[in-house]
Design an enzyme around this catalytic site. Structure first.
Site, PDB file in Angstrom:
ATOM      1  N   HIS A 308       0.865  -1.182   0.000  1.00  0.00           N
ATOM      2  CA  HIS A 308       0.000   0.000   0.000  1.00  0.00           C
ATOM      3  C   HIS A 308       0.897   1.226   0.000  1.00  0.00           C
ATOM      4  CE1 HIS A 308      -3.134   2.849   1.234  1.00  0.00           C
ATOM      5  NE2 HIS A 308      -3.971   1.948   0.758  1.00  0.00           N
ATOM      6  N   ASP A 365      -7.918  -5.417   0.185  1.00  0.00           N
ATOM      7  CA  ASP A 365      -8.428  -6.295  -0.862  1.00  0.00           C
ATOM      8  C   ASP A 365      -7.999  -7.747  -0.717  1.00  0.00           C
ATOM      9  OD1 ASP A 365      -9.942  -4.459  -2.247  1.00  0.00           O
ATOM     10  OD2 ASP A 365      -8.220  -3.703  -3.357  1.00  0.00           O
TER      11      ASP A 365
HETATM   12  N1  ACO Z   1       4.258  -7.598  -4.617  1.00  0.00           N
HETATM   13  C1  ACO Z   1       5.598  -7.546  -4.753  1.00  0.00           C
HETATM   14  N2  ACO Z   1       6.349  -6.427  -4.603  1.00  0.00           N
HETATM   15  C2  ACO Z   1       5.682  -5.301  -4.294  1.00  0.00           C
HETATM   16  C3  ACO Z   1       4.292  -5.262  -4.124  1.00  0.00           C
HETATM   17  C4  ACO Z   1       3.571  -6.476  -4.296  1.00  0.00           C
HETATM   18  N3  ACO Z   1       2.242  -6.502  -4.157  1.00  0.00           N
HETATM   19  N4  ACO Z   1       3.895  -4.010  -3.830  1.00  0.00           N
HETATM   20  C5  ACO Z   1       5.019  -3.264  -3.812  1.00  0.00           C
HETATM   21  N5  ACO Z   1       6.112  -4.043  -4.085  1.00  0.00           N
HETATM   22  C6  ACO Z   1       7.518  -3.627  -4.103  1.00  0.00           C
HETATM   23  C7  ACO Z   1       7.838  -2.817  -5.338  1.00  0.00           C
HETATM   24  O1  ACO Z   1       8.293  -3.644  -6.388  1.00  0.00           O
HETATM   25  C8  ACO Z   1       8.915  -1.896  -4.815  1.00  0.00           C
HETATM   26  O2  ACO Z   1      10.119  -2.640  -4.720  1.00  0.00           O
HETATM   27  P1  ACO Z   1      11.541  -1.899  -4.974  1.00  0.00           P
HETATM   28  O3  ACO Z   1      11.657  -0.866  -3.896  1.00  0.00           O
HETATM   29  O4  ACO Z   1      12.555  -2.985  -4.907  1.00  0.00           O
HETATM   30  O5  ACO Z   1      11.434  -1.275  -6.342  1.00  0.00           O
HETATM   31  C9  ACO Z   1       8.471  -1.588  -3.388  1.00  0.00           C
HETATM   32  O6  ACO Z   1       7.697  -2.734  -3.001  1.00  0.00           O
HETATM   33  C10 ACO Z   1       7.640  -0.342  -3.252  1.00  0.00           C
HETATM   34  O7  ACO Z   1       6.537  -0.449  -4.161  1.00  0.00           O
HETATM   35  P2  ACO Z   1       5.930   0.735  -5.002  1.00  0.00           P
HETATM   36  O8  ACO Z   1       5.397   0.204  -6.289  1.00  0.00           O
HETATM   37  O9  ACO Z   1       6.912   1.865  -5.079  1.00  0.00           O
HETATM   38  O10 ACO Z   1       4.740   1.157  -4.065  1.00  0.00           O
HETATM   39  P3  ACO Z   1       3.539   2.082  -4.452  1.00  0.00           P
HETATM   40  O11 ACO Z   1       3.188   2.806  -3.232  1.00  0.00           O
HETATM   41  O12 ACO Z   1       3.836   2.897  -5.654  1.00  0.00           O
HETATM   42  O13 ACO Z   1       2.382   1.051  -4.857  1.00  0.00           O
HETATM   43  C11 ACO Z   1       0.580  -0.451  -4.674  1.00  0.00           C
HETATM   44  C12 ACO Z   1       1.375   0.666  -3.994  1.00  0.00           C
HETATM   45  C13 ACO Z   1       0.120  -0.010  -6.058  1.00  0.00           C
HETATM   46  C14 ACO Z   1      -0.655  -0.760  -3.839  1.00  0.00           C
HETATM   47  C15 ACO Z   1       1.475  -1.705  -4.790  1.00  0.00           C
HETATM   48  O14 ACO Z   1       1.859  -2.138  -3.512  1.00  0.00           O
HETATM   49  C16 ACO Z   1       0.792  -2.831  -5.551  1.00  0.00           C
HETATM   50  O15 ACO Z   1       0.852  -2.861  -6.785  1.00  0.00           O
HETATM   51  N6  ACO Z   1       0.132  -3.805  -4.835  1.00  0.00           N
HETATM   52  C17 ACO Z   1      -0.600  -4.854  -5.483  1.00  0.00           C
HETATM   53  C18 ACO Z   1      -1.969  -4.355  -5.949  1.00  0.00           C
HETATM   54  C19 ACO Z   1      -2.916  -4.092  -4.815  1.00  0.00           C
HETATM   55  O16 ACO Z   1      -3.083  -4.896  -3.915  1.00  0.00           O
HETATM   56  N7  ACO Z   1      -3.609  -2.949  -4.877  1.00  0.00           N
HETATM   57  C20 ACO Z   1      -4.641  -2.564  -3.895  1.00  0.00           C
HETATM   58  C21 ACO Z   1      -4.158  -1.431  -3.054  1.00  0.00           C
HETATM   59  S1  ACO Z   1      -5.360  -1.040  -1.823  1.00  0.00           S
HETATM   60  C22 ACO Z   1      -6.528  -0.199  -2.680  1.00  0.00           C
HETATM   61  O17 ACO Z   1      -6.236   0.550  -3.563  1.00  0.00           O
HETATM   62  C23 ACO Z   1      -7.902  -0.400  -2.370  1.00  0.00           C
END
Ligand code: ACO
Length: 431
Positions: A308, A365
């Site tokens: 998140h 979720d």
């Molecule tokens: N699985 C694996 N790695 C992940 C995940 C994941 N679900 N989420 C984040 N990471 C990693 C990224 O690759 C990144 O790694 P790095 O630092 O080595 O590059 C690090 O964690 C930070 O991630 P970001 O993408 O920079 O985080 P951001 O805040 O931009 O994204 C998001 C947040 C979109 C929710 C992301 O965690 C994601 O895609 N999760 C999966 C989808 C999801 O569950 N969405 C629902 C969110 S809740 C809602 O909106 C209702």
């Protein structure tokens, strides 16, 4: 007491600007950069808005480090335990919990607006039989605008109030018709002898030839999910609603824009993607393979329902939903193998350095789809359910924005990296 300020100096020009720092009730102080361009001639650059407070708000507070979520000062744990979705919707919009009389009036007014215009039902016939429900929902929500030309003056507080009531009242009907259309079932009018969530369930699942008796356990589970999804501060869909609304556009069009944004699987679409992922995993013995894929930078697979932007701790909503899911499966005597896979996936991920170091926890979720599934709601209807609940937050945030004295059109700037100025060359002379 002197006001806290942040001084920004442009070393190239020697110019300095002193920016006030605003303290909210909770949360990080906010540096006011309104005069930055005027005084220094520079913009801020913050892709994804990781460090930007786009507005003032008194609706929802969340502390991502501590895993805290509050609406109007009430903790999500208390609201989940003691309140109902309709009461939370009232709270979001009006700022206070209703007394009995206010609540009775609210329930009445929502019931009175529950039907949709009869002609609107014909819209559905235009969709392909297997259209994605979110594509249908964004269209039918926008279409509501066409029935209320004369009551959408955004500067009229009475029109705004009426619009909020209509949005909350009509969403169950709009969403249930999507499901009925896809299932080849006739549309069902609301039954005002039932409460909001039971009525929704009735419009979704009743059979024309049979009396409909709602299962109270299922109704309470749905109500809980709606409470937990009702608002969540300045997330992508809410910010979209605000940005659209800042252009003074029609409020139903704003909500439709929120629906469109929520559809994405990085946002509300994740609930559907989680079930797809758990189904694909299929067996606890395959979990490690998927965890390894999520860690592999050459693979764009991510663990759905994990991570998140703001929570760097367990999402408090996920904690409540996990318990509710567990209780629901027990109460309904359901054996849900995907729940076992989800629990095991969570355990493995939370012990893995990759997830620990990045503070990646289950989000709202991760478990919500399992509850929807136990309630026989098809996977592609999960995100519309989310939208139904979130529409309360969207409309509350839209109303708050319009009442803000700082309200003006949202207009971000950019860092231009395109071509240099050049002359137009006629097509015959181009290489
Ligand atoms: N699985 C694996 N790695 C992940 C995940 C994941 N679900 N989420 C984040 N990471 C990693 C990224 O690759 C990144 O790694 P790095 O630092 O080595 O590059 C690090 O964690 C930070 O991630 P970001 O993408 O920079 O985080 P951001 O805040 O931009 O994204 C998001 C947040 C979109 C929710 C992301 O965690 C994601 O895609 N999760 C999966 C989808 C999801 O569950 N969405 C629902 C969110 S809740 C809602 O909106 C209702």
């Amino acid at each position: 007491m002197t006001m806290r300020t942040v001084i920004i100096t442009d070393k190239a020009t020697g110019k300095t600007v002193e920016c006030p720092v605003h303290e909210g009730r909770y949360g990080a102080p906010v540096v006011d950069l309104k005069n930055l361009y005027k005084d220094l001639g520079v913009f801020t650059f913050d892709p994804g808005y990781g460090s930007t407070a786009a507005c003032r708000s008194g609706i929802t507070y969340l502390d991502g480090e501590e895993g805290v979520l509050m609406h109007r000062g009430y903790s999500i744990e208390h609201l989940a335990e003691k309140s109902t979705f309709l009461e939370v919707a009232y709270l979001l919009i009006n700022g206070e919990l209703p007394n009995q009389q206010q609540f009775d009036e609210w329930v009445h007014v929502i019931k009175m607006h529950g039907m949709t215009h009869e002609h609107l039902s014909r819209f559905y016939q235009g969709f392909r039989y297997d259209a994605h429900p979110m594509s249908m929902l964004s269209s039918v929500v926008a279409s509501v605008a066409s029935y209320y030309h004369n009551t959408t003056d955004i500067y009229n507080p009475e029109h705004r109030r009426l619009t909020a009531q209509r949005v909350i009242a009509k969403m169950p009907s709009l969403v249930s018709k999507i499901y009925r259309y896809g299932s080849g079932l006739p549309f069902v009018y609301p039954d005002n002898s039932r409460n909001y969530v039971e009525n929704f369930s009735y419009m979704m699942f009743s059979w024309p030839t049979e009396p409909y008796i709602a299962n109270p356990v299922a109704i309470r589970a749905l109500d809980l999910l709606f409470i937990l999804h009702a608002d969540h501060e300045q997330n992508a869909s809410t910010s979209t609603v605000r940005l659209a609304g800042s252009a003074e556009t029609n409020p139903y069009a704003c909500i439709a824009a929120g629906v469109a944004t929520l559809w994405g699987k990085a946002h509300g679409g994740a609930n559907e993607a989680v079930i797809d992922m758990l189904t694909e995993i299929g067996d606890p013995k395959n979990i490690q393979k998927f965890v390894d894929r999520a860690k592999n930078k050459d693979d764009n697979f991510r663990l759905m329902g994990f991570g998140h932007r703001v929570y760097k701790n367990y999402d408090p909503r996920a904690k409540i939903i996990r318990q509710a899911c567990h209780d629901l499966l027990n109460e309904m005597h359901l054996n849900q193998p995907l729940f076992d896979i989800a629990m095991e996936l969570e355990r493995i991920a939370l012990e893995d350095d990759y997830f620990i170091s990045r503070k990646l926890y289950p989000n709202v979720d991760f478990y919500s789809g399992l509850i929807y599934q136990a309630l026989n709601i098809p996977t592609n209807m999960f995100t519309p359910m989310f939208a139904l609940a979130r529409s309360a937050g969207w409309i509350a945030q839209w109303m708050e924005m319009l009442a803000d004295p700082d309200f003006r059109i949202g207009r971000p700037r950019q860092l231009y990296i395109g071509a240099e100025k050049r002359d137009y060359v006629g097509i015959a002379d181009r290489k």
